[in-house]
Design an enzyme around this catalytic site. Structure first.
Site, mmCIF file in Angstrom:
data_model
loop_
_atom_site.group_PDB
_atom_site.id
_atom_site.type_symbol
_atom_site.label_atom_id
_atom_site.label_comp_id
_atom_site.label_asym_id
_atom_site.label_seq_id
_atom_site.Cartn_x
_atom_site.Cartn_y
_atom_site.Cartn_z
ATOM 1 C CE LYS A 107 12.610 -8.663 -5.583
ATOM 2 N NZ LYS A 107 13.205 -7.629 -4.714
ATOM 3 C CD GLN A 138 16.665 -7.642 -3.136
ATOM 4 O OE1 GLN A 138 16.013 -7.436 -4.147
ATOM 5 N NE2 GLN A 138 16.089 -7.991 -1.998
ATOM 6 C CG ASP A 157 12.174 -1.652 -4.993
ATOM 7 O OD1 ASP A 157 11.282 -2.485 -4.739
ATOM 8 O OD2 ASP A 157 13.360 -1.939 -5.203
HETATM 9 N N1 GUN Z 1 14.511 -6.136 0.321
HETATM 10 C C1 GUN Z 1 13.423 -6.663 0.917
HETATM 11 N N2 GUN Z 1 12.304 -6.328 0.230
HETATM 12 C C2 GUN Z 1 12.705 -5.566 -0.803
HETATM 13 C C3 GUN Z 1 12.001 -4.925 -1.869
HETATM 14 O O1 GUN Z 1 10.777 -4.960 -1.986
HETATM 15 N N3 GUN Z 1 12.785 -4.239 -2.740
HETATM 16 C C4 GUN Z 1 14.138 -4.162 -2.617
HETATM 17 N N4 GUN Z 1 14.804 -3.447 -3.521
HETATM 18 N N5 GUN Z 1 14.814 -4.742 -1.647
HETATM 19 C C5 GUN Z 1 14.089 -5.445 -0.743
#
Ligand code: GUN
Length: 298
Positions: free
Chosen positions: A53, A97, A120
């Protein structure tokens, strides 16, 4: 006949190209989109998602700043890191995350996010807005899947879509977005989960099957009707001594067995994963724009 392979990497590249142009325009107005990334612990998969990311952000000109806390971090320490990002003027979007090492902390941590920076779309305010069809950040994986279907020329309107899995991150928001009346939705949606009976029948009645259960072999070839479209959200590590890393990634669907039977399928890796990242960048650019309206309208 072999299925069409839906190339998430290529579609995500196209979206990142569009976003790079938007970032150039924002920078011309003195706005550099900023993403605050919070990683707690050293879970290898989470580390690699966060790195991907950050790299994708940098490539299109988004500034990213990481806070990395040890797995032993207290909820107070995590909330203080969130608060620092909430206050930082150069940070427009925040990514915490998941999963956190102690998943019981997730509710408090997500609620501490400034909803305007919640790229998110996990804060209860943003989930509520999404459900009501109000402008907000759509969660990245569900939005990525909707974009992938649209950009692959597979309109979901009127089709029967089976969503396998009901997680807060993927299955539940995806099922809502698919059923809503907008350009990427208007489908007939069934959600199935560990309590569902007769999965085979539900799957065979579906035009599109989206598997997001986190378990390999959830969708086997006998379950899909010929001509169905399969979207595989799963990323599972399985040991493989022949692979340089000692493991390989597989999805939640039996890809090789489904390939000759279905009309289209996403690979793992290279399907949904890159789309999730592209939509995180999309939301971050949107957040930067929202937070700089007066400057941009000048
Ligand atoms: N863990 C698995 N998928 C995601 C996501 O789309 N965002 C975040 N922050 N954590 C995740």
């Amino acid at each position: 006949m072999s299925a069409r392979i839906l190339d998430g990497k290529a579609i995500a590249r196209e979206i990142r190209g569009e976003l790079a142009e938007e970032v150039r325009q924002l920078k011309a107005h003195g706005v550099t989109p900023g993403l605050g990334v919070l990683l707690v612990g050293d879970h290898p998969a989470s580390r690699s998602y966060v790195t991907a990311k950050e790299k994708a952000s940098a490539e299109i000109g988004i500034l990213s700043r990481e806070t990395h806390l040890p797995a032993s971090a207290s909820v107070k320490e995590i909330l203080s890191a969130v608060d620092a990002f909430n206050r930082a003027e150069d940070i427009h979007g925040i990514l915490v995350q998941l999963p956190l090492p102690d998943s019981s902390m997730e509710r408090d941590v997500l609620q501490a996010l400034n909803p305007d920076k919640d790229v998110d779309g996990f804060h209860p305010v943003n989930v509520g807005k999404m459900v009501l069809g109000l402008p907000t950040f759509w969660p990245c994986t569900p939005h990525g899947i909707l974009q992938m279907l649209k950009r692959s020329g597979i309109p979901v309107a009127g089709l029967h879509v089976l969503v396998m899995g009901r997680s807060n991150i993927v299955g539940r928001p995806l099922s809502i977005l698919l059923s809503m009346k907008h350009a990427l939705g208007n489908a007939t949606v069934t959600v199935c989960h560990t309590g569902s009976r007769d999965l085979c029948r539900l799957a065979r009645e579906s035009d599109i099957i989206i598997v997001a259960t986190g378990s390999p072999h959830t969708l086997t070839a006998d379950m899909a009707r010929p001509g169905a479209v399969v979207i595989d959200v799963g990323v599972n590590r399985v040991e493989d001594p022949t692979h340089p890393r000692g493991y390989r990634l597989i999805g939640d669907a039996d890809y090789e067995d489904l390939l000759p039977r279905v009309a289209a399928i996403t690979p793992v890796p290279g399907g949904v994963g890159p789309m999730t990242i592209a939509m995180l960048l999309h939301n971050t650019v949107q957040a930067a724009r929202n937070q700089n309206r007066p400057k941009l309208e000048r």
